[in-house]
Design a protein around this motif. Structure first.
Motif, mmCIF file in Angstrom:
data_model
loop_
_atom_site.group_PDB
_atom_site.id
_atom_site.type_symbol
_atom_site.label_atom_id
_atom_site.label_comp_id
_atom_site.label_asym_id
_atom_site.label_seq_id
_atom_site.Cartn_x
_atom_site.Cartn_y
_atom_site.Cartn_z
ATOM 1 N N ASP A 91 -5.350 9.666 1.591
ATOM 2 C CA ASP A 91 -5.846 8.240 0.952
ATOM 3 C C ASP A 91 -5.349 6.652 0.666
ATOM 4 O OD1 ASP A 91 -8.443 9.580 0.229
ATOM 5 O OD2 ASP A 91 -7.978 10.203 -2.010
ATOM 6 N N TYR A 94 -3.893 3.440 -1.263
ATOM 7 C CA TYR A 94 -3.775 3.201 -2.229
ATOM 8 C C TYR A 94 -3.211 1.713 -2.162
ATOM 9 C CZ TYR A 94 -5.936 7.356 -4.693
ATOM 10 O OH TYR A 94 -7.096 8.191 -4.794
ATOM 11 N N LYS A 134 1.148 -1.330 0.066
ATOM 12 C CA LYS A 134 0.121 -0.280 0.047
ATOM 13 C C LYS A 134 0.925 1.034 -0.294
ATOM 14 C CE LYS A 134 -3.646 -2.070 2.698
ATOM 15 N NZ LYS A 134 -3.837 -2.285 3.949
ATOM 16 N N TYR A 156 -8.181 1.382 -10.387
ATOM 17 C CA TYR A 156 -9.270 2.095 -9.619
ATOM 18 C C TYR A 156 -10.261 2.765 -10.778
ATOM 19 C CZ TYR A 156 -6.906 1.526 -5.267
ATOM 20 O OH TYR A 156 -6.045 1.526 -4.063
#
Length: 70
Positions: free
Chosen positions: A55, A57, A3, A63
């Motif tokens: 955020d 990801y 991540k 996405y």
């Protein structure tokens, strides 16, 4: 699953007008938060303290895979 954390700032200028600045991408939430703390008192940012967002990801993940509608 790897991540990353994207730190960005949005300044709402009203009437559907926004000024978005991507500040950086970090390997942990804590590093993104530390970056926010380093810049939150800088010109522009200090006047809009609630405009920071982080955020999460997942790397190598699509996405917006279904597109979007206006």
């Amino acid at each position: 699953m790897q991540k990353v954390y994207l730190l960005y700032h949005i300044r709402d200028k009203g009437a559907e007008d926004e000024d978005t600045k991507d500040i950086g991408t970090y390997s942990s939430y804590e590093l993104a938060e530390a970056a926010k703390n380093r810049i939150k008192d800088k010109p522009g940012f200090i006047d809009h303290p609630n405009g920071f967002y982080i955020d999460e990801y997942i790397i190598d993940k699509d996405y917006w895979a279904d597109g979007f509608h206006d």
